[in-house]
Design an enzyme around this catalytic site. Structure first.
Site, mmCIF file in Angstrom:
data_model
loop_
_atom_site.group_PDB
_atom_site.id
_atom_site.type_symbol
_atom_site.label_atom_id
_atom_site.label_comp_id
_atom_site.label_asym_id
_atom_site.label_seq_id
_atom_site.Cartn_x
_atom_site.Cartn_y
_atom_site.Cartn_z
ATOM 1 N N VAL A 86 0.889 -1.069 0.019
ATOM 2 C CA VAL A 86 0.258 0.018 0.086
ATOM 3 C C VAL A 86 0.983 1.236 -0.111
ATOM 4 C CG1 VAL A 86 -1.636 1.370 1.165
ATOM 5 C CG2 VAL A 86 -1.883 -1.080 1.300
ATOM 6 N N LYS A 87 0.743 2.022 -0.986
ATOM 7 C CA LYS A 87 1.478 3.016 -0.982
ATOM 8 C C LYS A 87 0.867 4.352 -0.291
ATOM 9 C CE LYS A 87 3.595 4.326 -4.996
ATOM 10 N NZ LYS A 87 3.823 4.650 -6.368
ATOM 11 N N ILE A 88 1.707 4.832 0.570
ATOM 12 C CA ILE A 88 1.420 5.863 1.534
ATOM 13 C C ILE A 88 2.136 7.274 1.348
ATOM 14 C CG2 ILE A 88 0.821 6.619 4.097
ATOM 15 C CD1 ILE A 88 -1.102 4.507 3.089
#
Length: 219
Positions: A86-88
């Site tokens: 997941v890109k945060i």
């Protein structure tokens, strides 16, 4: 250094995988929009198709700006495919979301990193990988690869396990410099991947070998 493809184009990913050199894929909302992906459902469908082709991490970015929204999106994305990162983003809300998601066993790619301090914060929050953006730093007159080198050095000194993923790569030299600086991963556009393959001396050498062989009557 492993190579990921930075794209949401299914055809390009399929072609890249066929070369046998791709270990993962990174996507973001801009890349998805460029491919005409205009809804959450169509994005999910594309990500699942990518996951079926690539035996490695697939980075999928959240679009919420607040921690609560990022956490909810991250949990949702984590259920889409077997191998999500997941890109945060590297913001205060982002670090809060990273700490929650990673505590739940969800892998996180900390994106839009532009400083060693952001990389340190992300590592403390539990980021699986941090993505310094080389090209965007170059755009404002800095040497983006210097950030890669500095983060790698600090991580090694303190035995931090977070991977350094060189992003915003614009050309083949960026990829070479990232490898020399110690990046664990570089994510490259398909166009750059093809440029990495090509060299005029290879082309002329192959043509010469073929021509010499043909002269023997074996064509």
């Amino acid at each position: 250094m492993k190579l990921f493809l930075d794209t949401a184009n299914i055809g390009d990913i399929r072609n890249g995988v066929r070369l046998g050199v791709i270990s993962g894929v990174t996507t973001n909302p801009s890349l998805a929009a460029a491919e005409g992906i205009g809804s959450a459902e169509s994005y999910k469908s594309a990500v699942r198709e990518i996951s079926e082709m690539v035996d490695g991490p697939i980075s999928v970015e959240v679009v919420s700006l607040d921690a609560k929204g990022m956490i909810a999106e991250g949990r949702d994305i984590a259920g889409w495919i077997p191998n999500p990162w997941v890109k945060i983003p590297s913001t205060a809300d982002g670090f809060e979301a990273i700490s929650v998601l990673t505590s739940e066993g969800i892998n996180v790619n900390q994106t839009l990193c532009f400083s060693v301090n952001q990389a340190l914060l992300g590592a403390q929050a539990g980021s699986t990988a941090v993505s310094p953006f080389i090209g965007r730093l170059d755009d404002i007159g800095l040497q983006g690869v210097d950030l890669i080198r500095d983060i790698v050095s600090v991580y090694e000194k303190h035995k931090i396990e977070t991977k350094v993923l060189a992003a915003s790569i614009r050309h083949t030299l960026h990829c070479t410099l990232a490898a020399q600086a110690g990046a664990h991963i570089a994510t490259v556009p398909y166009k750059v991947l093809l440029q990495m393959v090509n060299h005029p001396l290879t082309d002329s050498g192959v043509a010469r070998f073929k021509a010499d062989w043909d002269k023997t009557g074996n064509s």
